[in-house]
Design an enzyme around this catalytic site. Structure first.
Site, PDB file in Angstrom:
ATOM      1  N   LYS A  94      27.917  89.842  59.403  1.00  0.00           N
ATOM      2  CA  LYS A  94      27.786  88.609  59.579  1.00  0.00           C
ATOM      3  C   LYS A  94      26.718  88.125  60.713  1.00  0.00           C
ATOM      4  O   LYS A  94      26.462  88.904  61.588  1.00  0.00           O
ATOM      5  CB  LYS A  94      29.107  87.904  60.014  1.00  0.00           C
ATOM      6  N   TYR A 110      32.647  82.532  64.009  1.00  0.00           N
ATOM      7  CA  TYR A 110      34.174  82.705  63.944  1.00  0.00           C
ATOM      8  C   TYR A 110      34.977  81.607  63.689  1.00  0.00           C
ATOM      9  O   TYR A 110      36.044  81.411  63.277  1.00  0.00           O
ATOM     10  CB  TYR A 110      34.396  83.635  64.833  1.00  0.00           C
TER      11      TYR A 110
HETATM   12  P1  NAD Z   1      21.891  96.043  68.149  1.00  0.00           P
HETATM   13  O1  NAD Z   1      20.598  95.440  68.542  1.00  0.00           O
HETATM   14  O2  NAD Z   1      22.653  96.708  69.047  1.00  0.00           O
HETATM   15  O3  NAD Z   1      21.630  96.929  66.807  1.00  0.00           O
HETATM   16  C1  NAD Z   1      20.574  96.565  65.844  1.00  0.00           C
HETATM   17  C2  NAD Z   1      20.035  98.006  65.387  1.00  0.00           C
HETATM   18  O4  NAD Z   1      19.001  97.563  64.545  1.00  0.00           O
HETATM   19  C3  NAD Z   1      19.350  98.771  66.345  1.00  0.00           C
HETATM   20  O5  NAD Z   1      19.851 100.175  66.036  1.00  0.00           O
HETATM   21  C4  NAD Z   1      18.104  98.500  66.298  1.00  0.00           C
HETATM   22  O6  NAD Z   1      17.009  99.759  66.466  1.00  0.00           O
HETATM   23  C5  NAD Z   1      17.762  98.416  64.913  1.00  0.00           C
HETATM   24  N1  NAD Z   1      16.649  97.745  64.040  1.00  0.00           N
HETATM   25  C6  NAD Z   1      16.104  97.742  63.290  1.00  0.00           C
HETATM   26  N2  NAD Z   1      14.879  96.925  63.070  1.00  0.00           N
HETATM   27  C7  NAD Z   1      14.932  96.160  64.113  1.00  0.00           C
HETATM   28  C8  NAD Z   1      14.115  95.233  64.537  1.00  0.00           C
HETATM   29  N3  NAD Z   1      12.854  94.709  63.957  1.00  0.00           N
HETATM   30  N4  NAD Z   1      14.272  94.570  65.817  1.00  0.00           N
HETATM   31  C9  NAD Z   1      15.543  95.050  66.581  1.00  0.00           C
HETATM   32  N5  NAD Z   1      16.006  95.828  66.059  1.00  0.00           N
HETATM   33  C10 NAD Z   1      16.019  96.516  64.933  1.00  0.00           C
HETATM   34  O7  NAD Z   1      22.757  94.832  67.396  1.00  0.00           O
HETATM   35  P2  NAD Z   1      24.472  94.725  66.871  1.00  0.00           P
HETATM   36  O8  NAD Z   1      25.139  94.130  68.058  1.00  0.00           O
HETATM   37  O9  NAD Z   1      24.813  96.088  66.279  1.00  0.00           O
HETATM   38  O10 NAD Z   1      24.270  93.948  65.714  1.00  0.00           O
HETATM   39  C11 NAD Z   1      23.735  94.171  64.536  1.00  0.00           C
HETATM   40  C12 NAD Z   1      24.459  93.154  63.442  1.00  0.00           C
HETATM   41  O11 NAD Z   1      26.043  93.599  63.561  1.00  0.00           O
HETATM   42  C13 NAD Z   1      24.179  91.829  63.577  1.00  0.00           C
HETATM   43  O12 NAD Z   1      24.184  91.181  62.202  1.00  0.00           O
HETATM   44  C14 NAD Z   1      25.323  91.335  64.203  1.00  0.00           C
HETATM   45  O13 NAD Z   1      25.665  89.913  64.190  1.00  0.00           O
HETATM   46  C15 NAD Z   1      26.474  92.243  63.808  1.00  0.00           C
HETATM   47  N6  NAD Z   1      27.597  92.152  64.623  1.00  0.00           N
HETATM   48  C16 NAD Z   1      28.958  92.023  64.240  1.00  0.00           C
HETATM   49  C17 NAD Z   1      29.961  92.127  64.970  1.00  0.00           C
HETATM   50  C18 NAD Z   1      31.400  91.815  64.461  1.00  0.00           C
HETATM   51  O14 NAD Z   1      32.439  91.879  65.273  1.00  0.00           O
HETATM   52  N7  NAD Z   1      31.592  91.790  63.063  1.00  0.00           N
HETATM   53  C19 NAD Z   1      29.759  92.606  66.244  1.00  0.00           C
HETATM   54  C20 NAD Z   1      28.449  92.710  66.928  1.00  0.00           C
HETATM   55  C21 NAD Z   1      27.343  92.777  66.035  1.00  0.00           C
END
Ligand code: NAD
Length: 341
Positions: free
Chosen positions: A107, A192
């Site tokens: 999401k 949410y």
């Molecule tokens: P994060 O920054 O920790 O991870 C993102 C990943 O994408 C990294 O490994 C990064 O290297 C990679 N990536 C690839 N191309 C990129 C770019 N151009 N710029 C930046 N990063 C790039 O983020 P996250 O917290 O893991 O979030 C990822 C997804 O998960 C988002 O859509 C977020 O909304 C979702 N999320 C959902 C929940 C939930 O409870 N459902 C919780 C946290 C995050």
């Protein structure tokens, strides 16, 4: 822990190995009866050895973003789970669908309506399933409150207040760049509250109003909102107020019905979540804590093994409806008027 009833385990590819994939989904997968992590997709070489050793991933199942289309040849991958910055969800969903793989996408499913529609169309035309990672739809506490509006078990639901605010962390991150995130606190954690209001009432909002909150750091929050409050009107004189923030933690849901007040605190984070119902007495909503992402993956495992379509509540159409509302809230905050839906 529930055991798998069928013989087959589903092969999964994780796309993006950041916080959510590493600290949440992979943790849920370690005790999964349904899923086997068979492939990873990453642009960070330094992350590969730990994942490869832990999950015994074959060399040719380690892909990067450029050669992701090789996923087509990974016959031991049934589905991909996209944990990338929001604006990249569309590209990787569409490429996965074209490779014949089912998709779970985090999401918000996309940052604009056109992308969300293209994702749905690509999965439909490839005949693959598209699920949005709405973990709370698998949470038993949220499942208990989800039908309060339609069952009227506590009388008519007439007001909902949802607050979710986190500390977003350092300035140098994709969440604060609009081209990657699509927006700030609202699209990230306010989603949410929008979801909860829809599944508690069982209705679609007819209009929204909204106000951006104060900005405490003009450099950090140059592109996306730090705070936002919004209001949603539902048919039948039902009203919801929401708040999402990026500077400080707050996490609560209140539901007022004709016969009770129901409060969840914490309400939307990873739990354990706590619920209380106050009617003539005060009762705790006692639901044993289950790891959110483990529960989500186990339920998704059963749903992906079943040839029937996925439930509407976690579908691409559901993700699209949320996005339409979120974008209307942004529009309302920007123009200062009520926006009809
Ligand atoms: P994060 O920054 O920790 O991870 C993102 C990943 O994408 C990294 O490994 C990064 O290297 C990679 N990536 C690839 N191309 C990129 C770019 N151009 N710029 C930046 N990063 C790039 O983020 P996250 O917290 O893991 O979030 C990822 C997804 O998960 C988002 O859509 C977020 O909304 C979702 N999320 C959902 C929940 C939930 O409870 N459902 C919780 C946290 C995050």
């Amino acid at each position: 822990m529930e055991q798998q009833t069928g013989e087959k385990r589903l092969g999964l590819a994780l796309v993006g190995l950041g916080h959510y994939a590493t600290d949440c989904i992979a943790v849920g997968l370690t005790s999964s009866a349904y899923w086997q992590l068979n492939a990873i997709v990453t642009g960070s070489h330094e992350k590969i050895p730990a994942w490869q050793n832990k999950w015994n991933i074959k060399e040719d199942r380690i892909l990067n973003y450029e050669d992701f289309d090789r996923i087509r040849d990974c016959e031991d991958v049934d589905a991909v789970y996209i944990c990338l910055p929001n604006s990249l969800h569309a590209e990787f969903t569409i490429r996965a669908a074209e490779a014949g793989k089912h998709v779970i996408v985090e999401k918000p499913m996309a940052t604009n309506i056109e992308d969300a529609q293209r994702m749905i169309a690509a999965c439909e035309s490839a005949g693959v399933k598209l699920a949005v990672g709405y973990r709370l739809r698998f949470n038993r506490l949220h499942q208990q409150i989800a039908n309060l509006g339609s069952t009227q078990a506590k009388g008519k639901v007439n007001f909902i207040n949802a607050i979710f605010s986190i500390d977003v962390g350092p300035a140098e991150q994709w969440r604060l760049k609009k081209s990657l995130s699509g927006g700030g606190a609202l699209i990230d954690v306010g989603i949410y509250g929008v979801q909860a209001a829809r599944y508690i009432t069982g209705k679609e909002p007819v209009a929204v109003t909204a106000q951006f909150g104060p900005v405490t750091d003009r450099v950090k929050f140059a592109e996306v909102e730090e705070h936002i409050s919004w209001q949603m009107r539902f048919p039948g004189d039902i009203y919801m107020t929401g708040y999402a923030g990026y500077s400080g933690y707050l996490d609560e849901l209140s539901i007022r019905s004709a016969g009770a007040i129901i409060k969840l605190d914490p309400a939307f984070s990873y739990g354990p979540l706590h619920g209380v119902v106050r009617d003539e007495k005060e009762h705790l909503l006692v639901i044993p804590h289950e790891h959110h992402q483990w529960k989500q993956m186990e339920d998704l495992g059963r749903l992906f093994l079943d040839p029937a379509p996925l439930p509407e509540v976690i579908s691409g159409q559901e993700g699209l409806r949320d996005l339409q509302i979120l974008l209307a809230i942004y529009q309302a905050a920007a123009c200062g008027r009520e926006i009809s839906l």
